[in-house]
Design an enzyme around this catalytic site. Structure first.
Site, PDB file in Angstrom:
ATOM      1  CD  GLU A 209      -0.854 -10.681   5.593  1.00 57.21           C
ATOM      2  OE1 GLU A 209      -1.818 -11.285   6.086  1.00 57.21           O
ATOM      3  OE2 GLU A 209       0.229 -11.232   5.348  1.00 57.21           O
ATOM      4  CB  CYS A 243      -9.074  -8.945   8.387  1.00 57.42           C
ATOM      5  SG  CYS A 243      -7.756  -9.279   9.548  1.00 57.42           S
TER       6      CYS A 243
HETATM    7  P1  NAD Z   1      -8.978  -0.833   1.448  1.00 50.13           P
HETATM    8  O1  NAD Z   1      -8.457  -1.848   0.484  1.00 50.13           O
HETATM    9  O2  NAD Z   1     -10.108   0.019   1.037  1.00 50.13           O
HETATM   10  O3  NAD Z   1      -7.804   0.188   1.868  1.00 50.13           O
HETATM   11  C1  NAD Z   1      -6.548  -0.238   2.352  1.00 50.13           C
HETATM   12  C2  NAD Z   1      -5.495   0.805   2.017  1.00 50.13           C
HETATM   13  O4  NAD Z   1      -5.425   0.959   0.605  1.00 50.13           O
HETATM   14  C3  NAD Z   1      -5.773   2.190   2.601  1.00 50.13           C
HETATM   15  O5  NAD Z   1      -4.560   2.720   3.066  1.00 50.13           O
HETATM   16  C4  NAD Z   1      -6.289   2.966   1.407  1.00 50.13           C
HETATM   17  O6  NAD Z   1      -5.964   4.342   1.458  1.00 50.13           O
HETATM   18  C5  NAD Z   1      -5.595   2.312   0.232  1.00 50.13           C
HETATM   19  N1  NAD Z   1      -6.404   2.348  -0.988  1.00 50.13           N
HETATM   20  C6  NAD Z   1      -7.772   2.344  -1.085  1.00 50.13           C
HETATM   21  N2  NAD Z   1      -8.157   2.345  -2.375  1.00 50.13           N
HETATM   22  C7  NAD Z   1      -7.031   2.355  -3.108  1.00 50.13           C
HETATM   23  C8  NAD Z   1      -6.760   2.368  -4.515  1.00 50.13           C
HETATM   24  N3  NAD Z   1      -7.753   2.390  -5.403  1.00 50.13           N
HETATM   25  N4  NAD Z   1      -5.476   2.369  -4.923  1.00 50.13           N
HETATM   26  C9  NAD Z   1      -4.462   2.344  -4.041  1.00 50.13           C
HETATM   27  N5  NAD Z   1      -4.652   2.346  -2.708  1.00 50.13           N
HETATM   28  C10 NAD Z   1      -5.904   2.352  -2.244  1.00 50.13           C
HETATM   29  O7  NAD Z   1      -9.277  -1.656   2.775  1.00 50.13           O
HETATM   30  P2  NAD Z   1      -9.899  -1.108   4.138  1.00 50.13           P
HETATM   31  O8  NAD Z   1     -11.320  -0.729   3.891  1.00 50.13           O
HETATM   32  O9  NAD Z   1      -8.990  -0.121   4.753  1.00 50.13           O
HETATM   33  O10 NAD Z   1      -9.846  -2.431   5.044  1.00 50.13           O
HETATM   34  C11 NAD Z   1     -10.825  -3.388   4.985  1.00 50.13           C
HETATM   35  C12 NAD Z   1     -10.387  -4.619   4.232  1.00 50.13           C
HETATM   36  O11 NAD Z   1      -9.095  -5.006   4.649  1.00 50.13           O
HETATM   37  C13 NAD Z   1     -11.273  -5.813   4.509  1.00 50.13           C
HETATM   38  O12 NAD Z   1     -11.452  -6.531   3.311  1.00 50.13           O
HETATM   39  C14 NAD Z   1     -10.462  -6.641   5.484  1.00 50.13           C
HETATM   40  O13 NAD Z   1     -10.777  -8.003   5.517  1.00 50.13           O
HETATM   41  C15 NAD Z   1      -9.085  -6.386   5.008  1.00 50.13           C
HETATM   42  N6  NAD Z   1      -8.129  -6.585   6.100  1.00 50.13           N
HETATM   43  C16 NAD Z   1      -7.286  -7.640   6.052  1.00 50.13           C
HETATM   44  C17 NAD Z   1      -6.407  -7.874   7.105  1.00 50.13           C
HETATM   45  C18 NAD Z   1      -5.455  -9.045   7.120  1.00 50.13           C
HETATM   46  O14 NAD Z   1      -4.614  -9.106   8.022  1.00 50.13           O
HETATM   47  N7  NAD Z   1      -5.541  -9.973   6.194  1.00 50.13           N
HETATM   48  C19 NAD Z   1      -6.398  -7.003   8.193  1.00 50.13           C
HETATM   49  C20 NAD Z   1      -7.275  -5.926   8.187  1.00 50.13           C
HETATM   50  C21 NAD Z   1      -8.124  -5.726   7.129  1.00 50.13           C
END
Ligand code: NAD
Length: 456
Positions: A209, A243
């Site tokens: 997602e 998002c």
């Molecule tokens: P992110 O990708 O930075 O982090 C998400 C998760 O991944 C966190 O738990 C984090 O600890 C982990 N993570 C971060 N870097 C990582 C790595 N290198 N390796 C493994 N795991 C890692 O995202 P965010 O900043 O928490 O959220 C924002 C993004 O999420 C935006 O792009 C938003 O559009 C998207 N989002 C999508 C939805 C949806 O339903 N499609 C919902 C909410 C947010």
């Protein structure tokens, strides 16, 4: 406990079959609901601490959605779990065919920080419903919510069934090395690619997602005042850190000035003349994100808002105009309360502009004309969206939500959540009362019959 040990425990527990029965699943969902009910005020407080969410927003966008999801699953789970009978073709005479949903096994859920409760517990409901064990990894950027969720899970479930691993990149990477049977990830496109690469090593199924730049189109015949109200709601709730928030506006040039003035009125009606003093206006999650967003305030011209407070990490609801696609604000997902406004002259232009970019997670179109609505819905590929509204498709248990292309793969909510955490096992049950021989090499007329039954 080491992550590999936790994994082994969950796999062994899963293999006992304990998680599979209908009563067990329903019982766990009820326990989860009860635990949330008891800790509701703590969850609301934690959402205030991490994101300055007001009580109403915290309930409506996070807790209420999870309650709705649990209620929907409890109501329908028995039916979803039943083997589904399907037809058998003539070539398979004597047989009955059906599809049995079975749990995938050990599931990993990795959650983001923007709706830190809902985006962790909503998929958890699906994983429980489908009969899996779960490891949940909340976001380290929402530590207060992460702590409450950890406490809820630890006091409600045994870790061999559902466990939380708190932490950031390091913990997430360690989890991704494990041979899970399912990974459900919500977050950025960049990390989504890392998740998929890690999953490929074990051929683990993934649901991703993700995010992206979601357009909002306002045609000249739209009900403008209402459009402005609904756009402001969709864009500035949670300070734009949603998002499926409209990322940018494409407005027919004929109505741009009128819409801009309605948008200003709408922002004032939602947050007052001084939004940074509004007690329930959201804050940006971290200084790094705040600074990234402040840079965008230099793009184009600020038509409204533009103020920021680097002590509270808040940025006013802001409208930008004189925007070109080359500016930094149009190069990445904004994920904050800044709304660039661009204009168009005809719909072909709009379709071309959006099609030239990665497929968006959401798209919103405001128009009274069904032809205009249909053009947008049929010609542009995107995850999901609304006609004459924003965000609201996300909160329905009847509408699966998810992206397409770069905005993600797989959808969830309601029955679809049950599906993505299940394997649909196809079974053909053949009679032993007779045996029609035409399939065997020894059958003289067999080839003739097969040709007849499967003719083009
Ligand atoms: P992110 O990708 O930075 O982090 C998400 C998760 O991944 C966190 O738990 C984090 O600890 C982990 N993570 C971060 N870097 C990582 C790595 N290198 N390796 C493994 N795991 C890692 O995202 P965010 O900043 O928490 O959220 C924002 C993004 O999420 C935006 O792009 C938003 O559009 C998207 N989002 C999508 C939805 C949806 O339903 N499609 C919902 C909410 C947010």
């Amino acid at each position: 406990m080491a992550i590999s040990q936790l994994m082994d425990q969950q796999k062994s527990y899963y293999l006992t079959g304990a998680t599979r029965g209908l009563d067990f699943r329903l019982g766990q969902l009820k326990k989860l609901k009860q635990a949330i009910v008891e800790r509701e005020s703590e969850i609301i407080q934690a959402l205030r601490t991490d994101l300055n969410k007001g009580e109403k927003e915290a309930y409506a966008f996070e807790i209420g959605i999870v309650y709705q999801e649990i209620a929907h699953v409890i109501k329908h789970l028995k039916r979803w779990m039943k083997p589904k009978k399907v037809k058998s073709p003539m070539t398979h005479s004597g047989s009955r065919s059906f599809i049995i949903p079975e749990p995938l096994g050990a599931a990993l859920i990795i959650a983001p920080w923007n709706y830190p409760f809902m985006l962790a517990f909503d998929p958890l409901v699906g994983a429980i419903a489908a009969g899996n064990t779960v490891v949940l990894k909340p976001s380290e950027l929402a530590p207060a919510v992460s702590a409450v969720m950890t406490s809820i899970v630890r006091t409600t479930f045994e870790s061999q069934y559902i466990a939380v691993v708190e932490g950031g990149v390091e913990e997430s990477r360690a989890l991704l090395e494990q041979p899970f049977d399912k990974i459900f990830f919500t977050g950025s496109v960049a990390v989504g690619k890392i998740v998929m690469e890690a999953a490929a090593k074990h051929l683990t199924r993934v649901t991703l997602e993700l995010g992206g730049k979601s357009p909002c189109i306002v045609h000249h015949d739209a009900s403008l005042k209402l459009a402005a109200q609904r756009i402001a709601f969709g864009k500035f709730s949670n300070a734009g850190q949603t998002c499926v928030a409209p990322d940018y506006l494409l407005v027919h040039q004929r109505v741009k000035e009128k819409l801009m003035s309605y948008l200003q009125e709408a922002i004032i009606s939602l947050y007052g003349e001084k939004p940074l003093q509004c007690p329930d206006y959201g804050k940006i999650i971290s200084r790094r994100h705040y600074e990234r967003l402040c840079h965008f305030l230099n793009d184009g011209k600020v038509a409204f808002g533009g103020g920021a407070d680097d002590k509270t990490l808040q940025i006013e609801p802001t409208l930008l105009e004189d925007i070109s696609w080359e500016l930094p604000v149009m190069q990445e997902e904004i994920f904050g309360p800044i709304l660039p406004v661009l204009t168009y002259e005809n719909l072909d232009e709009v379709v071309g502009l959006i099609q030239a970019r990665p497929k968006p997670l959401a798209l919103y179109v405001f128009s009274e004309d069904k032809k205009v609505q249909d053009t947008m819905l049929k010609r542009i590929s995107f995850g999901g969206g609304c006609v004459n509204d924003t965000l609201m498709h996300f909160g329905s248990t009847h509408l699966p939500v998810g992206g397409v292309g770069e905005s993600g793969m797989g959808s969830y909510h309601g029955e679809m959540s049950f599906h993505i955490f299940s394997h649909m096992k196809s079974i053909l049950k053949q009679t032993t009362r007779f045996d029609i021989p035409f399939r065997y090499p020894s059958s003289k007329i067999g080839f003739k019959i097969i040709r007849k039954l499967t003719k083009p």
